[in-house]
Design an enzyme around this catalytic site. Structure first.
Site, PDB file in Angstrom:
ATOM      1  N   GLY A  15      -7.864  35.331  70.021  1.00 34.47           N
ATOM      2  CA  GLY A  15      -6.864  35.637  68.991  1.00 34.47           C
ATOM      3  C   GLY A  15      -5.421  35.523  69.421  1.00 34.47           C
ATOM      4  O   GLY A  15      -4.541  36.177  68.843  1.00 34.47           O
ATOM      5  N   ASN A  17      -3.468  33.018  68.855  1.00 28.33           N
ATOM      6  CA  ASN A  17      -2.723  32.463  67.716  1.00 28.33           C
ATOM      7  C   ASN A  17      -2.528  33.520  66.628  1.00 28.33           C
ATOM      8  O   ASN A  17      -1.468  33.567  66.000  1.00 28.33           O
ATOM      9  CB  ASN A  17      -3.418  31.219  67.160  1.00 28.33           C
ATOM     10  CG  ASN A  17      -3.085  29.980  67.976  1.00 28.33           C
ATOM     11  OD1 ASN A  17      -1.971  29.469  67.916  1.00 28.33           O
ATOM     12  ND2 ASN A  17      -4.044  29.522  68.776  1.00 28.33           N
ATOM     13  N   MET A  93     -14.755  29.335  64.961  1.00 23.60           N
ATOM     14  CA  MET A  93     -15.610  28.296  65.534  1.00 23.60           C
ATOM     15  C   MET A  93     -16.624  27.682  64.560  1.00 23.60           C
ATOM     16  O   MET A  93     -17.360  26.793  64.926  1.00 23.60           O
ATOM     17  CB  MET A  93     -16.344  28.851  66.767  1.00 23.60           C
ATOM     18  CG  MET A  93     -15.412  29.226  67.910  1.00 23.60           C
ATOM     19  SD  MET A  93     -14.277  27.878  68.354  1.00 23.60           S
ATOM     20  CE  MET A  93     -15.408  26.792  69.228  1.00 23.60           C
ATOM     21  N   ASN A 110      -5.507  24.848  59.899  1.00 24.77           N
ATOM     22  CA  ASN A 110      -6.164  24.990  61.203  1.00 24.77           C
ATOM     23  C   ASN A 110      -5.183  24.576  62.289  1.00 24.77           C
ATOM     24  O   ASN A 110      -4.293  23.758  62.060  1.00 24.77           O
ATOM     25  CB  ASN A 110      -7.411  24.096  61.262  1.00 24.77           C
ATOM     26  CG  ASN A 110      -8.183  24.274  62.558  1.00 24.77           C
ATOM     27  OD1 ASN A 110      -8.333  25.385  63.063  1.00 24.77           O
ATOM     28  ND2 ASN A 110      -8.674  23.176  63.118  1.00 24.77           N
ATOM     29  N   HIS A 112      -5.251  22.956  66.150  1.00 30.39           N
ATOM     30  CA  HIS A 112      -6.192  22.236  67.022  1.00 30.39           C
ATOM     31  C   HIS A 112      -5.459  21.807  68.295  1.00 30.39           C
ATOM     32  O   HIS A 112      -4.335  21.283  68.208  1.00 30.39           O
ATOM     33  CB  HIS A 112      -6.747  21.012  66.283  1.00 30.39           C
ATOM     34  CG  HIS A 112      -7.727  20.245  67.085  1.00 30.39           C
ATOM     35  ND1 HIS A 112      -9.041  20.661  67.249  1.00 30.39           N
ATOM     36  CD2 HIS A 112      -7.593  19.113  67.809  1.00 30.39           C
ATOM     37  CE1 HIS A 112      -9.669  19.798  68.037  1.00 30.39           C
ATOM     38  NE2 HIS A 112      -8.821  18.848  68.392  1.00 30.39           N
ATOM     39  N   GLY A 146     -13.744  17.141  56.430  1.00 30.01           N
ATOM     40  CA  GLY A 146     -14.183  16.650  57.733  1.00 30.01           C
ATOM     41  C   GLY A 146     -13.880  17.658  58.830  1.00 30.01           C
ATOM     42  O   GLY A 146     -13.389  18.756  58.566  1.00 30.01           O
ATOM     43  N   VAL A 147     -14.150  17.250  60.068  1.00 32.60           N
ATOM     44  CA  VAL A 147     -13.845  18.126  61.207  1.00 32.60           C
ATOM     45  C   VAL A 147     -12.512  17.679  61.810  1.00 32.60           C
ATOM     46  O   VAL A 147     -12.426  16.581  62.372  1.00 32.60           O
ATOM     47  CB  VAL A 147     -14.975  18.077  62.262  1.00 32.60           C
ATOM     48  CG1 VAL A 147     -14.612  18.909  63.479  1.00 32.60           C
ATOM     49  CG2 VAL A 147     -16.274  18.571  61.653  1.00 32.60           C
ATOM     50  N   ASP A 148     -11.492  18.500  61.672  1.00 31.78           N
ATOM     51  CA  ASP A 148     -10.156  18.229  62.228  1.00 31.78           C
ATOM     52  C   ASP A 148      -9.544  16.939  61.668  1.00 31.78           C
ATOM     53  O   ASP A 148      -8.853  16.206  62.390  1.00 31.78           O
ATOM     54  CB  ASP A 148     -10.209  18.161  63.772  1.00 31.78           C
ATOM     55  CG  ASP A 148     -10.769  19.437  64.380  1.00 31.78           C
ATOM     56  OD1 ASP A 148     -10.465  20.515  63.862  1.00 31.78           O
ATOM     57  OD2 ASP A 148     -11.515  19.341  65.367  1.00 31.78           O
TER      58      ASP A 148
HETATM   59  C1  GRF Z   1      -6.848  27.419  70.325  1.00 33.51           C
HETATM   60  O1  GRF Z   1      -6.710  26.542  71.405  1.00 33.51           O
HETATM   61  C2  GRF Z   1      -6.905  26.668  69.033  1.00 33.51           C
HETATM   62  O2  GRF Z   1      -6.134  25.510  69.033  1.00 33.51           O
HETATM   63  C3  GRF Z   1      -8.358  26.321  68.915  1.00 33.51           C
HETATM   64  O3  GRF Z   1      -9.044  27.438  69.421  1.00 33.51           O
HETATM   65  C4  GRF Z   1      -8.204  28.125  70.337  1.00 33.51           C
HETATM   66  C5  GRF Z   1      -8.114  29.514  69.830  1.00 33.51           C
HETATM   67  O4  GRF Z   1      -7.382  30.363  70.708  1.00 33.51           O
HETATM   68  N1  GRF Z   1      -8.702  26.003  67.558  1.00 33.51           N
HETATM   69  P1  GRF Z   1      -6.968  31.811  70.269  1.00 33.51           P
HETATM   70  O5  GRF Z   1      -8.252  32.537  69.845  1.00 33.51           O
HETATM   71  O6  GRF Z   1      -6.005  31.706  69.128  1.00 33.51           O
HETATM   72  O7  GRF Z   1      -6.362  32.439  71.481  1.00 33.51           O
END
Ligand code: GRF
Length: 218
Positions: A15, A17, A93, A110, A112, A146-148
């Site tokens: 977490g 982000n 995920m 999202n 990435h 799609g995926v990403d």
């Molecule tokens: C990040 O690298 C994000 O880009 C990817 O999963 C990771 C999540 O990290 N989708 P956090 O849980 O936000 O620390």
């Protein structure tokens, strides 16, 4: 000052982000409220971060639902019940079904850790090193079916050095993630973002022009 946009954040892990979004709200750089944090992993540290910040949070155990659709239906119900306007996937995920994406068309973001469309999917820092690219980075994009693959809002670039390991590169990219994710959300809160085909256009502050950019971070 923009109207505060109400967010729902979906997480599965540490977490960081989510924390960056919380910090940006707290320091006045992001006009948003986090209405709910939903995790599909019981001991995700992201849930602790939500608790520490008095944000409503819930663990939904996918195993207790008879199908992915039932699980998603509950997520959708919770997001709607909490009047969420924008959904932020932050290390979530699970790949969302097209049913879910349709339900919140152009309202799911999202982050990435690569320069999409290079290296979608998992373990992408390792793949970037193995491929020998000289730059990598991160991407905030709308989620499509799609995926990403959805329209790109902001990207940040980082260099790759000879001695980089997956951990070192991930850390370098993560620092940029924490800048561009709140920035992208703020652009949407300010209603400055338009999607045309695959391209995302961001209005400048004076709203005189519409232009395609990597918006300045400050
Ligand atoms: C990040 O690298 C994000 O880009 C990817 O999963 C990771 C999540 O990290 N989708 P956090 O849980 O936000 O620390």
């Amino acid at each position: 000052m923009a109207k505060k946009i109400s967010l729902g954040v979906l997480v599965s892990g540490r977490g960081s982000n989510l924390q960056a979004i919380i910090d940006s709200i707290n320091n006045g750089k992001l006009d948003a409220t986090i209405e709910i944090v939903i995790s599909d992993v019981k001991d995700a540290y992201a849930l602790e971060r939500a608790k520490k910040n008095n944000i409503k949070n819930i663990f939904l155990d996918p195993k207790t639902y008879i199908s992915k659709q039932e699980f998603e239906n509950e997520v959708i119900r919770l997001l709607k019940e909490n009047n969420v306007e924008l959904i932020c996937l932050a290390g979530f995920m699970k790949v969302l079904s097209s049913n879910f994406v349709k339900e919140f068309k152009n309202r799911i973001l999202n982050i990435h850790p690569s320069l999409l469309p290079s290296f979608p999917g998992l373990h992408v820092q390792k793949k970037a090193l193995e491929h020998g690219v000289k730059f990598s980075g991160c991407t905030v994009h709308f989620v499509d079916e799609g995926v990403d693959t959805g329209p790109i809002i902001i990207q940040a670039v980082v260099p790759i050095f000879d001695n980089d390991t997956e951990e070192i590169l991930s850390e370098r990219i993560l620092k940029e993630e924490h800048k561009i994710y709140p920035k992208a959300i703020q652009l949407i809160a300010e209603d400055r973002v338009t999607i045309k085909g695959r391209s995302v256009f961001v209005k400048n502050v004076e709203e005189k022009d519409v232009f395609l950019i990597n918006p300045p971070l400050e």
